[in-house]
Design a protein around this motif. Structure first.
Motif, PDB file in Angstrom:
ATOM      1  N   THR A   1       9.752  -3.622   5.669  1.00 16.66           N
ATOM      2  CA  THR A   1      10.404  -2.469   5.062  1.00 16.66           C
ATOM      3  C   THR A   1      11.070  -1.652   6.159  1.00 16.66           C
ATOM      4  O   THR A   1      10.433  -1.328   7.161  1.00 16.66           O
ATOM      5  CB  THR A   1       9.377  -1.598   4.318  1.00 16.66           C
TER       6      THR A   1
ATOM      7  N   PHE B   1      11.914   4.184   4.848  1.00 16.42           N
ATOM      8  CA  PHE B   1      12.333   3.869   3.484  1.00 16.42           C
ATOM      9  C   PHE B   1      11.232   3.165   2.711  1.00 16.42           C
ATOM     10  O   PHE B   1      10.333   2.553   3.300  1.00 16.42           O
ATOM     11  CB  PHE B   1      13.577   2.974   3.491  1.00 16.42           C
TER      12      PHE B   1
ATOM     13  N   LEU C   1      11.069   0.547  -0.913  1.00 17.52           N
ATOM     14  CA  LEU C   1      11.900  -0.222  -1.837  1.00 17.52           C
ATOM     15  C   LEU C   1      11.650   0.240  -3.263  1.00 17.52           C
ATOM     16  O   LEU C   1      10.532   0.165  -3.766  1.00 17.52           O
ATOM     17  CB  LEU C   1      11.600  -1.715  -1.702  1.00 17.52           C
TER      18      LEU C   1
ATOM     19  N   TRP D   1      16.881   1.259  -1.611  1.00 14.42           N
ATOM     20  CA  TRP D   1      15.900   1.793  -0.687  1.00 14.42           C
ATOM     21  C   TRP D   1      15.928   3.315  -0.751  1.00 14.42           C
ATOM     22  O   TRP D   1      16.987   3.922  -0.651  1.00 14.42           O
ATOM     23  CB  TRP D   1      16.221   1.348   0.750  1.00 14.42           C
TER      24      TRP D   1
END
Length: 285
Positions: A219, A223, A225, A281
């Motif tokens: 990731t 951020f 997802l 994101w």
């Protein structure tokens, strides 16, 4: 559709606020950036260039403009606009930057898809792409009020924590810059080719196809997802000119062998798979 001026610009030399002064943008230190008669501005300092004419060439931009105007990627544009407008904050114009905007197809589509107020900017390192985008947003076309600028994703000429949305369409993300420019809770939409995208063309131009890339497990820092969406469609190109334009607007033009390019350019029709992945994101914090 209501597009308000994009006023979150930052000086590419010192990061200070850029304000409009007649036909130029100026910062408190006196750095000055003239607005061209077509309406765009160059915010790419010489020291940020890696070549004399970086980015897509004039010919590549023209090929992309012709191909996209035929509507083959409209399902992608529809999905990107919907994903951009999802959970849009109320009360203020949605501030959105297209980082690597090309000739502006997706940002113009977004401008036409929304009934909510928008504050839009398209940025590309290619001066030819930005010029084409600016020309298509002025009369006799409907004036859209989008800010177009030459600049680099590596140093976005945008003030920190000012963007609600950031689009990166088939481009090169710079996570640290995207994280800096987005507001907390802002959304970065990364749009990339899926494993079946243009497979029929790739079957023709390459001796063998590489195995699909594994999904990135990491990731990006800062951020989380929110969602992954896949857009699948079919397109049939009906002329050698359309096939040539598609090849010219993709990296495949330079990656393919000479023999592969010759095979593709000898065709007069080609049925293609369109397979695109959209990841949303969300900036944490």
């Amino acid at each position: 559709m209501t597009v308000t001026p994009f006023n979150a610009l930052a000086c590419p030399l010192d990061g200070q606020v850029l304000t409009l002064d007649g036909r130029a943008l100026r910062c408190p230190s006196g750095h000055n950036f003239d607005i061209a008669k077509q309406g765009h501005v160059n915010l790419l300092p010489v020291q940020q260039k890696r070549s004399a004419d970086p980015g897509d060439s004039k010919a590549m931009v023209a090929a992309r403009q012709r191909f996209l105007s035929a509507g083959y990627y409209q399902p992608v544009a529809d999905a990107v606009s919907a994903a951009t407008l999802e959970d849009a904050p109320e009360g203020e114009p949605l501030a959105c930057l297209d980082a690597g905007c090309g000739e502006g197809y997706y940002l113009r589509h977004l401008a036409g898809a929304s009934n909510a107020p928008l504050s839009l900017m398209g940025l590309d390192i290619s001066k030819w792409a930005v010029l084409a985008a600016a020309r298509q947003s002025r009369p006799p076309s409907p004036p859209l009020g989008i800010r177009w600028a030459v600049g680099s994703n590596a140093s976005l000429p945008v003030r920190s924590a000012t963007l609600d949305r950031l689009l990166c369409m088939f481009g090169f993300p710079v996570v640290s810059e995207f994280q800096r420019a987005l507001k907390p809770g802002g959304v970065w939409l990364q749009v990339e080719a899926g494993p079946e995208h243009l497979r029929e063309l790739r079957d023709i131009i390459y001796p063998r196809l590489k195995a699909p890339r594994a999904e990135d497990a990491d990731t990006p820092a800062g951020f989380t997802l929110a969602s992954t969406q896949r857009v699948n469609d079919r397109a049939t190109l009906r002329s050698a000119e359309e096939i040539s334009d598609l090849l010219a607007m993709t990296p495949h033009l330079y990656r393919a062998t000479a023999e592969g390019r010759e095979r593709a350019l000898a065709l007069t029709s080609l049925s293609l798979s369109i397979d695109v992945v959209i990841k949303r994101w969300v900036k944490v914090g």
